[in-house]
Design a protein around this motif. Structure first.
Motif, PDB file in Angstrom:
ATOM      1  N   GLY A 118       0.775  -1.232   0.000  1.00 43.02           N
ATOM      2  CA  GLY A 118       0.000   0.000   0.000  1.00 43.02           C
ATOM      3  C   GLY A 118       0.801   1.274   0.000  1.00 43.02           C
TER       4      GLY A 118
ATOM      5  N   SER B 227      -3.828  10.841   0.774  1.00 43.70           N
ATOM      6  CA  SER B 227      -4.052   9.711   1.671  1.00 43.70           C
ATOM      7  C   SER B 227      -3.457   8.434   1.094  1.00 43.70           C
ATOM      8  CB  SER B 227      -5.554   9.495   1.883  1.00 43.70           C
ATOM      9  OG  SER B 227      -6.150  10.613   2.504  1.00 43.70           O
TER      10      SER B 227
ATOM     11  N   ARG C 195      -3.431   4.008   2.305  1.00 44.46           N
ATOM     12  CA  ARG C 195      -3.821   2.983   3.258  1.00 44.46           C
ATOM     13  C   ARG C 195      -2.826   1.834   3.168  1.00 44.46           C
ATOM     14  NH1 ARG C 195      -8.789  -1.319   3.295  1.00 44.46           N
ATOM     15  NH2 ARG C 195      -9.234  -1.336   5.546  1.00 44.46           N
TER      16      ARG C 195
ATOM     17  N   SER D 135      -1.461  -1.882   4.335  1.00 41.98           N
ATOM     18  CA  SER D 135      -1.976  -3.155   4.817  1.00 41.98           C
ATOM     19  C   SER D 135      -0.808  -4.042   5.214  1.00 41.98           C
ATOM     20  CB  SER D 135      -2.816  -3.854   3.749  1.00 41.98           C
ATOM     21  OG  SER D 135      -3.938  -3.097   3.392  1.00 41.98           O
TER      22      SER D 135
ATOM     23  N   PHE E  21      -3.838   9.725  11.288  1.00 44.21           N
ATOM     24  CA  PHE E  21      -3.649   8.295  11.019  1.00 44.21           C
ATOM     25  C   PHE E  21      -4.604   7.477  11.890  1.00 44.21           C
ATOM     26  CE2 PHE E  21       1.134   8.328   9.687  1.00 44.21           C
ATOM     27  CZ  PHE E  21       0.873   9.326   8.771  1.00 44.21           C
ATOM     28  N   THR E  22      -5.027   6.336  11.340  1.00 43.21           N
ATOM     29  CA  THR E  22      -5.870   5.407  12.087  1.00 43.21           C
ATOM     30  C   THR E  22      -5.353   3.991  11.898  1.00 43.21           C
ATOM     31  OG1 THR E  22      -7.822   6.815  11.780  1.00 43.21           O
ATOM     32  CG2 THR E  22      -8.195   4.528  12.453  1.00 43.21           C
TER      33      THR E  22
ATOM     34  N   SER F  71      -5.921  -0.048  12.530  1.00 47.45           N
ATOM     35  CA  SER F  71      -7.031  -0.978  12.762  1.00 47.45           C
ATOM     36  C   SER F  71      -6.567  -2.380  12.417  1.00 47.45           C
ATOM     37  CB  SER F  71      -8.257  -0.588  11.935  1.00 47.45           C
ATOM     38  OG  SER F  71      -7.975  -0.634  10.553  1.00 47.45           O
TER      39      SER F  71
ATOM     40  N   TYR G  20      -3.994  -2.661   9.417  1.00 44.25           N
ATOM     41  CA  TYR G  20      -4.111  -1.527   8.500  1.00 44.25           C
ATOM     42  C   TYR G  20      -3.588  -0.244   9.139  1.00 44.25           C
ATOM     43  CZ  TYR G  20      -7.495  -4.678   6.303  1.00 44.25           C
ATOM     44  OH  TYR G  20      -8.109  -5.764   5.728  1.00 44.25           O
TER      45      TYR G  20
ATOM     46  N   GLN H  64      -4.521   3.673   8.035  1.00 43.65           N
ATOM     47  CA  GLN H  64      -5.092   4.683   7.165  1.00 43.65           C
ATOM     48  C   GLN H  64      -4.398   6.001   7.465  1.00 43.65           C
ATOM     49  OE1 GLN H  64      -7.548   4.453   4.689  1.00 43.65           O
ATOM     50  NE2 GLN H  64      -6.947   6.575   4.283  1.00 43.65           N
TER      51      GLN H  64
ATOM     52  N   ASN I  15      -4.159   9.924   6.451  1.00 42.35           N
ATOM     53  CA  ASN I  15      -4.781  11.068   5.781  1.00 42.35           C
ATOM     54  C   ASN I  15      -3.978  12.334   6.039  1.00 42.35           C
ATOM     55  OD1 ASN I  15      -6.943   9.371   5.021  1.00 42.35           O
ATOM     56  ND2 ASN I  15      -8.042   9.805   6.925  1.00 42.35           N
TER      57      ASN I  15
END
Length: 114
Positions: A8, A17, A19, A21, A67-68, A70, A79, A81, A83
């Motif tokens: 990714g 952005s 993402r 993985s 950032f997130t 998960s 993951y 994410q 942004n």
């Protein structure tokens, strides 16, 4: 033997952005804390985000709100994410399974142009 494979990464303009993985082989993914680290030019490798088995998350201050992290335990996948990316986010991002002897992925390059 658990293996971690990141994907990714890529080149993106500031404000964009991505993402990331991380696919994990093996059966211990769901029972361990996972993290994303990064190695940025001229700096030491640093932890970016951590997610515990319970889903509790923690972030370094510089990425909070952008950032997130998960996880999907059914898919053995982690993951990140990202942004509102900034040039200072440029670096190699690593997926890490945290335990007594941490397991590292090979890393994926993220480049943010200004």
């Amino acid at each position: 033997q658990v293996q971690l494979v990141e994907s990714g990464g890529g080149l993106v303009q500031a404000g964009g952005s991505l993402r990331l993985s991380c696919a994990a082989s093996g059966s211990i993914f769901s029972s361990n804390t996972m993290a994303w680290y990064r190695q940025t030019p001229g700096k030491q490798r640093e932890v970016v985000a951590v997610i515990e088995m319970t889903g509790t998350t923690n972030y370094i201050d510089s990425v909070k709100g952008r950032f997130t992290i998960s996880r999907d335990n059914a898919k053995n996948t982690l993951y990140l994410q990202m942004n509102s990316l900034k040039p200072e986010d440029t670096g190699v991002y690593y997926c890490v399974l945290l335990r007594g002897a941490p397991i590292w992925g090979q890393g994926t390059q993220v480049t943010v142009s200004s």
